[in-house]
Design an enzyme around this catalytic site. Structure first.
Site, mmCIF file in Angstrom:
data_model
loop_
_atom_site.group_PDB
_atom_site.id
_atom_site.type_symbol
_atom_site.label_atom_id
_atom_site.label_comp_id
_atom_site.label_asym_id
_atom_site.label_seq_id
_atom_site.Cartn_x
_atom_site.Cartn_y
_atom_site.Cartn_z
ATOM 1 N N SER A 6 0.833 -1.199 0.000
ATOM 2 C CA SER A 6 0.000 0.000 0.000
ATOM 3 C C SER A 6 0.868 1.250 0.000
ATOM 4 C CB SER A 6 -0.861 -0.022 1.270
ATOM 5 O OG SER A 6 -1.410 1.241 1.513
ATOM 6 N N LYS A 57 2.341 -4.080 6.672
ATOM 7 C CA LYS A 57 2.724 -4.074 5.250
ATOM 8 C C LYS A 57 4.235 -3.910 5.116
ATOM 9 C CE LYS A 57 -1.344 -4.557 3.379
ATOM 10 N NZ LYS A 57 -1.694 -5.840 2.757
ATOM 11 N N ARG A 113 -6.177 12.449 -3.107
ATOM 12 C CA ARG A 113 -5.693 11.070 -3.219
ATOM 13 C C ARG A 113 -5.688 10.646 -4.684
ATOM 14 N NH1 ARG A 113 -5.029 12.330 1.188
ATOM 15 N NH2 ARG A 113 -5.429 11.242 3.153
ATOM 16 N N TYR A 141 -1.538 -1.271 10.914
ATOM 17 C CA TYR A 141 -1.801 -1.821 9.577
ATOM 18 C C TYR A 141 -0.619 -1.556 8.651
ATOM 19 C CZ TYR A 141 -3.571 -1.958 4.769
ATOM 20 O OH TYR A 141 -3.702 -2.189 3.427
HETATM 21 P P1 NAD Z 1 -10.938 -7.440 1.233
HETATM 22 O O1 NAD Z 1 -11.138 -7.445 2.704
HETATM 23 O O2 NAD Z 1 -12.123 -7.265 0.359
HETATM 24 O O3 NAD Z 1 -10.165 -8.771 0.779
HETATM 25 C C1 NAD Z 1 -9.303 -9.475 1.629
HETATM 26 C C2 NAD Z 1 -9.756 -10.923 1.620
HETATM 27 O O4 NAD Z 1 -8.867 -11.708 2.451
HETATM 28 C C3 NAD Z 1 -11.170 -11.112 2.162
HETATM 29 O O5 NAD Z 1 -11.902 -11.881 1.229
HETATM 30 C C4 NAD Z 1 -10.974 -11.866 3.486
HETATM 31 O O6 NAD Z 1 -12.059 -12.744 3.760
HETATM 32 C C5 NAD Z 1 -9.664 -12.597 3.234
HETATM 33 N N1 NAD Z 1 -8.871 -12.894 4.428
HETATM 34 C C6 NAD Z 1 -8.529 -12.046 5.428
HETATM 35 N N2 NAD Z 1 -7.768 -12.676 6.334
HETATM 36 C C7 NAD Z 1 -7.595 -13.948 5.886
HETATM 37 C C8 NAD Z 1 -6.902 -15.093 6.377
HETATM 38 N N3 NAD Z 1 -6.228 -15.053 7.536
HETATM 39 N N4 NAD Z 1 -6.941 -16.245 5.650
HETATM 40 C C9 NAD Z 1 -7.633 -16.292 4.481
HETATM 41 N N5 NAD Z 1 -8.326 -15.263 3.983
HETATM 42 C C10 NAD Z 1 -8.299 -14.096 4.676
HETATM 43 O O7 NAD Z 1 -9.844 -6.307 0.922
HETATM 44 P P2 NAD Z 1 -9.337 -5.726 -0.473
HETATM 45 O O8 NAD Z 1 -9.712 -4.290 -0.518
HETATM 46 O O9 NAD Z 1 -9.708 -6.633 -1.588
HETATM 47 O O10 NAD Z 1 -7.760 -5.773 -0.199
HETATM 48 C C11 NAD Z 1 -6.955 -6.858 -0.634
HETATM 49 C C12 NAD Z 1 -5.519 -6.616 -0.189
HETATM 50 O O11 NAD Z 1 -5.067 -5.366 -0.730
HETATM 51 C C13 NAD Z 1 -5.340 -6.518 1.322
HETATM 52 O O12 NAD Z 1 -4.131 -7.161 1.672
HETATM 53 C C14 NAD Z 1 -5.239 -5.032 1.571
HETATM 54 O O13 NAD Z 1 -4.468 -4.736 2.709
HETATM 55 C C15 NAD Z 1 -4.538 -4.561 0.302
HETATM 56 N N6 NAD Z 1 -4.799 -3.132 -0.002
HETATM 57 C C16 NAD Z 1 -6.089 -2.719 -0.154
HETATM 58 C C17 NAD Z 1 -6.344 -1.366 -0.398
HETATM 59 C C18 NAD Z 1 -7.765 -0.865 -0.523
HETATM 60 O O14 NAD Z 1 -7.967 0.345 -0.417
HETATM 61 N N7 NAD Z 1 -8.760 -1.705 -0.781
HETATM 62 C C19 NAD Z 1 -5.271 -0.452 -0.513
HETATM 63 C C20 NAD Z 1 -3.972 -0.935 -0.373
HETATM 64 C C21 NAD Z 1 -3.739 -2.292 -0.121
HETATM 65 N N1 UDP Z 2 -12.588 11.055 3.662
HETATM 66 C C1 UDP Z 2 -13.602 11.913 4.043
HETATM 67 N N2 UDP Z 2 -14.736 11.384 4.588
HETATM 68 C C2 UDP Z 2 -14.916 10.030 4.762
HETATM 69 C C3 UDP Z 2 -13.869 9.164 4.345
HETATM 70 C C4 UDP Z 2 -12.724 9.716 3.810
HETATM 71 O O1 UDP Z 2 -13.481 13.137 3.912
HETATM 72 O O2 UDP Z 2 -15.959 9.605 5.275
HETATM 73 C C5 UDP Z 2 -11.376 11.625 3.051
HETATM 74 C C6 UDP Z 2 -10.086 11.300 3.786
HETATM 75 O O3 UDP Z 2 -9.858 12.268 4.799
HETATM 76 C C7 UDP Z 2 -9.058 11.340 2.648
HETATM 77 C C8 UDP Z 2 -9.849 10.815 1.445
HETATM 78 O O4 UDP Z 2 -11.238 11.021 1.767
HETATM 79 O O5 UDP Z 2 -8.663 12.669 2.384
HETATM 80 C C9 UDP Z 2 -9.614 9.347 1.135
HETATM 81 O O6 UDP Z 2 -9.832 8.591 2.323
HETATM 82 P P1 UDP Z 2 -9.888 6.995 2.303
HETATM 83 O O7 UDP Z 2 -10.148 6.542 3.720
HETATM 84 O O8 UDP Z 2 -10.829 6.522 1.253
HETATM 85 O O9 UDP Z 2 -8.421 6.589 1.827
HETATM 86 P P2 UDP Z 2 -6.988 6.807 2.513
HETATM 87 O O10 UDP Z 2 -7.125 7.760 3.638
HETATM 88 O O11 UDP Z 2 -6.572 5.459 2.925
HETATM 89 O O12 UDP Z 2 -6.128 7.374 1.423
#
Ligand code: NAD
Ligand code: UDP
Length: 343
Positions: free
Chosen positions: A124, A152, A230, A148
């Site tokens: 991330s 990572k 963002r 968190y």
């Molecule tokens: P999500 O929660 O939809 O998907 C994660 C999946 O992993 C879920 O289906 C959950 O059931 C499964 N899971 C969690 N713990 C587990 C375990 N111990 N064993 C097996 N399965 C497990 O989240 P997402 O948004 O699809 O994110 C996927 C990955 O990308 C995550 O690692 C997250 O940290 C990373 N990520 C997401 C974002 C975002 O904004 N969505 C941004 C940066 C990084």
């Molecule tokens: N944000 C907001 N209201 C909300 C959720 C998010 O104003 O209810 C803003 C937050 O402060 C940031 C942007 O939206 O500036 C993106 O936030 P998000 O949580 O989606 O992503 P991240 O902070 O992880 O980049």
């Protein structure tokens, strides 16, 4: 040769399943369904016309992982499984170290035992901490501001150490900016449980009447309209980046056996610009009011994208209107996510 997709029933993972299946890869999904509904995988089958092999299991169960890697003859892993809520991670850090760090260590141990040596890891942009300059290049210093983010960074370090110890390992660390949007079929999308933490799911719930208004966190940042900026990226672009990373790793074309690369568009949008874009896409008014800044938020964050273009020959193509349109299409077709819609 089969690709194991951990967390494949989740938001990004389910979109990745579609992209890998459509590219002709065989996959098996392993997910404990702690934050997902397996209906998403039925939808993946509906989109691709291919059955999805699914193992309901936890990545911390090393014996089960070894059995799955062997049974399906896996050659590579795309690792999405993990917990991802920043606020929850500060309240229950142990759960995050256990799920994310211990889980990934067990997964890597299982891979080592079964001779599977290629992994793409979901990292991330949070690993950059407070930006010292923008756009963020991959060599920007890293730091973590919450548990968190620390998980990572710890996992990234673990992968770098393993890669340095043995050149036969191949790791692609992908640092996501802000994934939004949904598959253009409207069959799969983001399905947050409870009150959404992230901006886009919250906006959708104001648009469809589930929430009265959006709280905009902060109006006095040093940005063009005072609200946070963002780099939002369409989830379909994001998973296409995974496919390219998988191909680059598998072909041995990567310049090193462990690379970290940004997946973003390079363009930032403010909260108010997101609100306006969503109003255009949905034809709904998004009511909002200003609230204090959220702890830990930075003013502005967007990616330098040159390395992804060079290394992966990949660039995000879908614009903000497509991100909002596809999100709205998904929400309209699935007003309560996967829970109340037919499989
Ligand atoms: P999500 O929660 O939809 O998907 C994660 C999946 O992993 C879920 O289906 C959950 O059931 C499964 N899971 C969690 N713990 C587990 C375990 N111990 N064993 C097996 N399965 C497990 O989240 P997402 O948004 O699809 O994110 C996927 C990955 O990308 C995550 O690692 C997250 O940290 C990373 N990520 C997401 C974002 C975002 O904004 N969505 C941004 C940066 C990084
Ligand atoms: N944000 C907001 N209201 C909300 C959720 C998010 O104003 O209810 C803003 C937050 O402060 C940031 C942007 O939206 O500036 C993106 O936030 P998000 O949580 O989606 O992503 P991240 O902070 O992880 O980049």
């Amino acid at each position: 040769m089969t690709v194991l997709i951990t967390g494949g029933a989740g938001f990004i993972g389910s979109h990745c399943c579609v992209t890998f299946l459509e590219a002709g890869h065989d996959i098996v999904v392993l997910d404990n369904l702690s934050n997902a509904n397996s209906v998403s995988l039925n939808r993946v089958s509906a989109i691709t016309g291919r059955k999805v092999a699914f193992e309901a299991a936890d990545i911390r169960d090393q014996a089960r992982l070894e059995a799955v890697l062997d049974q399906y003859g896996c050659s590579a892993v795309v690792h999405f499984a993990g917990l991802k809520a920043v606020g929850e991670s500060t309240k229950d850090p142990l759960a995050y170290y256990d799920n994310n760090v211990v889980g990934t260590q067990r997964l890597l141990s299982a891979m080592a035992k079964c001779g599977v040596r290629q992994m793409i890891f979901s990292s991330s942009a949070t690993v950059y901490g407070e930006p010292k300059y923008l756009p963020l290049t991959e060599d920007h210093p890293t730091s973590a501001v919450n548990p968190y983010g620390r998980t990572k960074l710890m996992i990234e370090d673990m992968l770098r150490d393993i890669a340095a110890s043995d050149p036969s390992w191949r790791f692609g660390i992908l640092r996501y900016f802000n994934p939004v949007g949904a598959h253009d079929s409207g069959l799969i999308g983001e399905n947050p449980l409870g009150i959404p933490n992230n901006l886009m799911p919250f906006i959708t719930q104001v648009a469809d009447g589930r929430r009265a208004e959006l709280s905009v966190f902060g109006k006095d940042y040093e940005t063009r309209d005072g609200t946070g900026i963002r780099d939002y990226i369409h989830v379909t672009d994001l998973v296409e980046g995974h496919l390219r990373a998988h191909e680059v790793l598998a072909s041995g074309a990567a310049p090193s056996n462990c690379f970290a690369v940004n997946l973003g568009t390079g363009t930032g949008y403010s909260v108010l610009e997101m609100v306006r874009a969503f109003e255009r896409a949905s034809n709904k008014e998004i009511r909002y009011s200003f609230a204090p800044r959220r702890d830990g938020d930075v003013a502005e964050c967007f990616a330098h994208t040159a390395m992804a273009e060079k290394l992966l020959n990949w660039k995000a193509e879908r614009d903000l209107d497509a991100m909002c349109r596809d999100t709205w299409n998904w929400v309209c077709k699935n007003p309560r996510g996967y829970e109340t819609t037919a499989a």
